[in-house]
Design an enzyme around this catalytic site. Structure first.
Site, mmCIF file in Angstrom:
data_model
loop_
_atom_site.group_PDB
_atom_site.id
_atom_site.type_symbol
_atom_site.label_atom_id
_atom_site.label_comp_id
_atom_site.label_asym_id
_atom_site.label_seq_id
_atom_site.Cartn_x
_atom_site.Cartn_y
_atom_site.Cartn_z
ATOM 1 N N THR A 139 1.163 -1.225 -0.220
ATOM 2 C CA THR A 139 -0.054 -0.655 0.369
ATOM 3 C C THR A 139 0.885 1.607 0.088
ATOM 4 O OG1 THR A 139 -0.176 -0.180 2.290
ATOM 5 C CG2 THR A 139 -2.144 -1.457 1.180
ATOM 6 N N LYS A 158 3.776 -7.058 4.209
ATOM 7 C CA LYS A 158 3.820 -5.627 3.763
ATOM 8 C C LYS A 158 3.272 -4.643 4.537
ATOM 9 C CE LYS A 158 0.208 -3.860 2.754
ATOM 10 N NZ LYS A 158 -0.399 -2.991 3.390
ATOM 11 N N THR A 175 1.566 -8.753 12.373
ATOM 12 C CA THR A 175 1.365 -7.681 11.725
ATOM 13 C C THR A 175 0.860 -7.947 10.557
ATOM 14 O OG1 THR A 175 2.996 -6.094 10.041
ATOM 15 C CG2 THR A 175 3.302 -8.664 10.127
ATOM 16 N N GLU A 208 5.789 4.562 7.136
ATOM 17 C CA GLU A 208 5.020 5.423 6.710
ATOM 18 C C GLU A 208 5.782 6.817 6.313
ATOM 19 O OE1 GLU A 208 0.651 4.362 5.668
ATOM 20 O OE2 GLU A 208 1.276 5.872 7.292
ATOM 21 N N ASN A 242 -0.476 10.817 5.521
ATOM 22 C CA ASN A 242 -1.771 9.532 6.588
ATOM 23 C C ASN A 242 -2.897 11.026 6.457
ATOM 24 O OD1 ASN A 242 -1.223 7.007 7.135
ATOM 25 N ND2 ASN A 242 0.309 8.617 8.489
ATOM 26 N N SER A 301 -7.784 10.093 -0.354
ATOM 27 C CA SER A 301 -7.972 11.015 -1.633
ATOM 28 C C SER A 301 -6.905 10.519 -2.622
ATOM 29 C CB SER A 301 -8.208 12.566 -1.391
ATOM 30 O OG SER A 301 -6.165 12.861 -1.042
#
Lengths: 407, 407
Positions: free
Chosen positions: A153, A179, A190, A276, A402, A407
């Protein structure tokens, strides 16, 4: 044990594929398949979140009822979480379709989803994806890598690994893919990790090896403290290595467990380091603890501290935040006995001794903290146990990803 | 109850001052004094962090030993935490100097510190600061505001409030000041809050009122999940209102408690809304809970979720993250019964009903989430209890402040 190239297709009899089904992303693959020539025994660990995604409930039932599985169908983009009856219905529909096309028993289709919570899956696109996956599946290393890429992702790179061991003269392989990279604070396991092996192994041994190891690997990483609704680790064993059956509490079991641990720790660290927005993997190692539990609690508290993570982003040796995070971890220790050392490819530096700052060079510390992999070791001098936890720095990138993920 | 202007100097007999002592900051004040014309009874709650700053240990002893206090000396810039014997010695030196200059008993000097962990206080500057504070102290509203400004670190504005109530025909005043704004995840109380009252009140009643209320106010806010080493709430009562003594479990006690609650909730919300880098105050209100404890656990989990906080920064109605945060809070509930509503000055919008998304307008939701004060209400439909927690959004500002806080 030998580390070899590849991932989920490394073990005998496993195939994989990816497809661009257009579920949510455009211009990239978003569905993956793991397929075994023979039905597999399974073991799994799942999220402890009260809010469980539909595919988690689906897989949990298959693993608990000891149904043999022959395929895993995974999609990224939509998590199929908070989707009610409709979402559960889509699990059934997906499994039926995959079983039909692959010509296997529909009871043995495992599922995985990751992405936005609360949206329903576009089933026509999913079904079309399954058709592509079935056509494309193959046993090469590349096929495995394609699958590892399709389940990403906000990950910036695929995560896969494979190792081999010898059990009674027979080569046994374990491969895996995983992932991240947000909503990572596994409380049981996870986000998504899929492990394949050709080992002949008892179900008990599989389950024991996986459960024991998850608490030392996936459960010791944190990106943001948010335990996902979709956390899943699945281990599939198709028995095609033809080795003497691995049973619990034997020498062979220990060898298998060690190899599985290598795979899990590798993937867990990859997830943490690719958190991230992360620019660095932070390992917190607590040594000299009274108990393993104490060491784990302290280590995890360090990698979960937003303030520590932000300091690492700034290459700032702000050790006070680390000691503070240990202090609120919820386990007793004497802060005035703690030694702290930072280490990376750029060197090693002692920062505090017996709870107080040494006259260290801030310049050197900053140099050490500017590397992509950093270890902080805290010695609490109370015993002989130790544990590691893995996290990452907290950066502008995390906010960018985040503040506007949907969107 | 009436809200009046002012802060710590609003109650009779209290004076305050600030000084620019140059402890760490330049061009601003960094020391504050609260002084009472008469010795005060005290109540206090302190951090539960194992790593306790020297002034926390100092104050804890004074409160526990029921010593009457007449002054509080506070500095910002350096936390005097992880400073060992030397740090404790500086507490004693500070108290001695203040007692000497103010002409009061040195046993009754309370201390407060906030700022960087691990640095030692520059004692000559501190002593000079005390001299200035003693010269400057006064009873006006402005004197109180100056003190509230001097204790700020990364706060963007001072936080103070005062209220009056009538007890048996006598006016009783409670005033307070507090500071945030990082390392805010109070487990016992918040960073620093100082409350003054002229009430005549029993020590038992003071302690009961403060302890009970702290768990509903300061303990329900979170900026970053990091429980500080310095969290302190102190309540000083000098008895100068000349009212009939307020005793535990009387009508007057309830009135005092209600007024104290107003002061505490106001200051707690101010701290949350002024979290490091924050652009919005987020209130999470959980209603329909089985128990108050369940409501508190769920509400606090929402405001602590990094993913939820980042979504609020992006004005994104990402309700899946809220449900997810409730799910890992550690308390059972049925996600498929939950209703969620967002509300702010721009309006009110129902987002999910019985765990599933309604067909709401994303545009309207974004408008509502773009206000500086946002409330999300989650109805779990299991009972009649409710609770609120307060947090803030997670922004680039937080990273900017914390990636390089020490320099």
């Amino acid at each position: 044990m030998e580390v070899i190239k590849g991932g989920v297709t490394a073990a005998k009899g496993f195939e994989a594929a990816s497809a661009a089904a257009g579920i949510k992303y455009q211009d990239r693959t978003d569905m993956a398949l793991i397929y075994s020539l023979k039905p597999c025994k399974t073991a799994g660990t799942f999220t402890t979140n009260v809010v469980k995604a539909a595919p988690v409930k689906w897989d949990q039932r298959i693993v608990e009822e000891k149904v043999k599985a022959q395929a895993v169908v995974i999609n990224s983009g939509i998590a199929n979480a908070c989707t009610g009856e409709e979402g559960m219905g889509y699990c059934e529909e997906t499994a039926k379709k995959a079983a039909d096309i692959l010509g296997v028993d529909e009871k043995g289709i495992l599922l995985g989803s990751t992405g936005v919570i609360g949206m329903q899956l576009p089933m026509e696109k999913v079904k079309n994806g399954i058709r592509i996956l079935a056509e494309q599946k193959g046993h090469t290393i590349e096929d495995g890598t394609h699958a590892a890429k399709a389940i990403m992702t906000t990950d910036t790179c695929e995560k896969e690994i494979a190792v081999t061991i010898e059990i009674g003269g027979k080569k046994v392989t374990i491969g895996g893919m995983a992932k991240g990279s947000g909503m990572i604070h596994p409380n049981m396991c996870t986000m998504l990790a899929f492990l394949t092996t050709d080992a002949v192994i008892s179900r008990k041994a599989m389950k024991a090896a996986l459960s024991a190891d998850v608490s030392d690997t996936y459960n010791m990483i944190s990106v943001d403290g948010d335990t996902s609704t979709n956390d899943t680790v699945l281990l599939l064993a198709n028995g095609m290595a033809d080795n003497k059956k691995i049973k619990l509490d034997t020498k062979e079991y220990e060898e298998f467990k060690e190899a599985l641990h290598y795979v899990n720790e590798y993937l867990a660290k990859k997830i943490a380091g690719d958190g991230e927005g992360a620019t660095a993997l932070l390992e917190a190692k607590v040594i000299g603890a009274k108990t393993k539990e104490q060491a784990k609690t302290l280590a995890k508290s360090i990698v979960c501290s937003n303030l520590t993570k932000a300091a690492i982003a700034g290459h700032d040796a702000n050790w006070g935040r680390i000691l503070c995070a240990m202090g609120y971890a919820g386990t007793a220790f004497d802060p005035e006995k703690v030694d702290l050392v930072f280490e990376s490819a750029a060197g090693k530096i002692a920062i505090i001794q017996n709870g107080k700052a040494l006259a260290y060079s801030e310049e050197k510390a900053t140099e050490i903290l500017s590397c992509p992999e950093i270890t902080v070791t805290a010695d609490v001098k109370e015993g002989k146990e130790q544990a590691s936890a893995w996290g990452c720095d907290l950066t502008h990138g995390y906010i960018d990803i985040n503040a506007d993920y949907r969107s």
